[in-house]
Design an enzyme around this catalytic site. Sequence first.
Site, short mmCIF file in Angstrom:
data_model
loop_
_atom_site.label_atom_id
_atom_site.label_comp_id
_atom_site.label_asym_id
_atom_site.label_seq_id
_atom_site.Cartn_x
_atom_site.Cartn_y
_atom_site.Cartn_z
CD GLU A 87 -52.28 -34.37 -26.05
OE1 GLU A 87 -52.85 -35.32 -25.48
OE2 GLU A 87 -52.15 -33.24 -25.51
N GLY A 334 -53.78 -45.47 12.04
CA GLY A 334 -53.63 -46.70 12.81
C GLY A 334 -54.68 -47.73 12.45
#
Length: 598
Positions: A87, A334
Amino acid sequence: MAFALGALNFPSPITCKSTSISSSSSSSHALDAAYIKRAVELADSSAGFTAPHPNFGCVITSATKERERVVVLGEGYLYGEGTTPAELQAVEASGDLSRGATAYLNMEPADCPADHTSVSAIVQAGITRVVIGIRHPLQHLRGNAVCALRSEGLLVDVLGEDLQNKAFEEALKSCLVVNAPLLYRAAARVPFSVLKYAMTLDGKIAASSGHASWISSKMSRSRVFELRGRSDAVVVGGNTVRRDNPHLTARHGGGHFPQRIVMSKTLDLPEVANLWDDTEVPTMVATQRGARRSFQKFLASKGIEVVEFDILNPKDVMEYFYDRGYLAILWECGGTLAASAISSGVIHKVHAFVAPKIIGGKNAPSPVGELGMVEMTQALELIDVQYEQIGPDMLVSGFLQPVPELTPNIPSMDETSAIDPTVSAYESNIIFFFKTWDPHGAFSNFSLHPIQMPDENGDYFTWPSVEHYYQAYKFVGVNNPFAKKCLEDIKNAKSPEEAARLGRKIQRQRPDLVRSDWESSKIDVMYRALKCKFSTYPNLTCMLLSTAGSVLVEASPHDLFWGGGRDGEGLNYLGRLLMQLRSEFLADSLSNEKDATS
């Protein structure tokens, strides 16, 4: 999902530019949605760098006098923790032109006693309207900035609350996705976890021999580097270390290097491995307590951190990483570990790279091991699925769990207002409590605040905690020697946790010992104990009264009756009772004040 997170692009230095968009053929709603999505694009630029904080983007616009064109005055995004807020960047780029302008934010800015920078920048710039994509997901910040801006006279519109239109659906979804890691972390209390794998058309992640280099194309592997760059850590199992000897770096991921995590119960790992070189990237090994002490010493000599768990499983590991502040985890393991992680419920999203290859092989491994499913109707379906072609490969991605809503849906605002009239819709903060060491942990029924309440004989007894009293009263009035022994054991339990374990275990194993009216009376039992606790300790009463106007939510992810659940699906009866007590104490306080002045 129409919105996809793009690749990392870091402008150097950070700049804010001015552009213009014609509004002659677009509704104001369409423009609002477009600028919110632009704020999301900016916010996404720093993914992986802001953890554990949100990704913030800001766009400031102003309509011309003729209202034929809307001019973008300035833009900004939070590059990393501790840098200039989005901002403030946008305000500085806009200069004096920001007076009377509109600011678009993908998320409500953080506003707390220690930091009012973002809100102050917007107010002092003279901005008159703010459009916010979603409220801040962290309970101690949620709603603060919205209230602060409105109190300064600014018009604040929040998507899904003040702006409800088809045009905003895609914009709102993009706001959720760009900060999905933080939303999942806030709701589920585990880091946001993504499972990534590459497989052939016939569903193999390696040949029968274990050889897997390379299934996917170089372009797909570059995308993997980007995914790593968005993550705080990358997880693999022992099989991956033994077979592939990976580096797990983010060589082209924008400069952010996630920590590498190896999960191995037995520590059956090689002494020579790329992961033991922590020159550029640290490695942590998670293992089961007592595993290969000699190898643990070897890893320690290499500078590798070893963390032991009583029982090594994905859920406990993720809860541990949550406590360490991790926001996003990438699983590159895996099939065995992937199946365990999915079964544990810690995988939230999947990225599957499918290569146009066929390798075959009866024993060739697949990306996900045994899940215990025997019918296709049990299959897990991805939601918000995206398909993207990357070179010759197809990337299929989607969520296993929806992006969580920010507000617990139980109790509803109507229900809450009926319990406690000081609570108003959307303007109220949400105060979560769970563990006794939380800021409001004293609200927990596990807090060590002894209470004097009747025992099974009607004699007043000093119960060590509300939980002791609650668990024991499951068995009060039951004419059974074993039930009476259970009650006595709970009374003498050394901690609230031990009392809870005893009560729950007996209730589960011997439901016949539980009093027949327990389901209809347990709320009243808890209420009486809580009222005694807060009446006994004035400091607790003051703490409870200080939360007036806030929604109280017991944040247990598992107890769906007393707690709010992981995604707000719980009934939150403990929070309800505390709000009811708060309302009663407030009424008593006002009555006493009137009596004193009359």
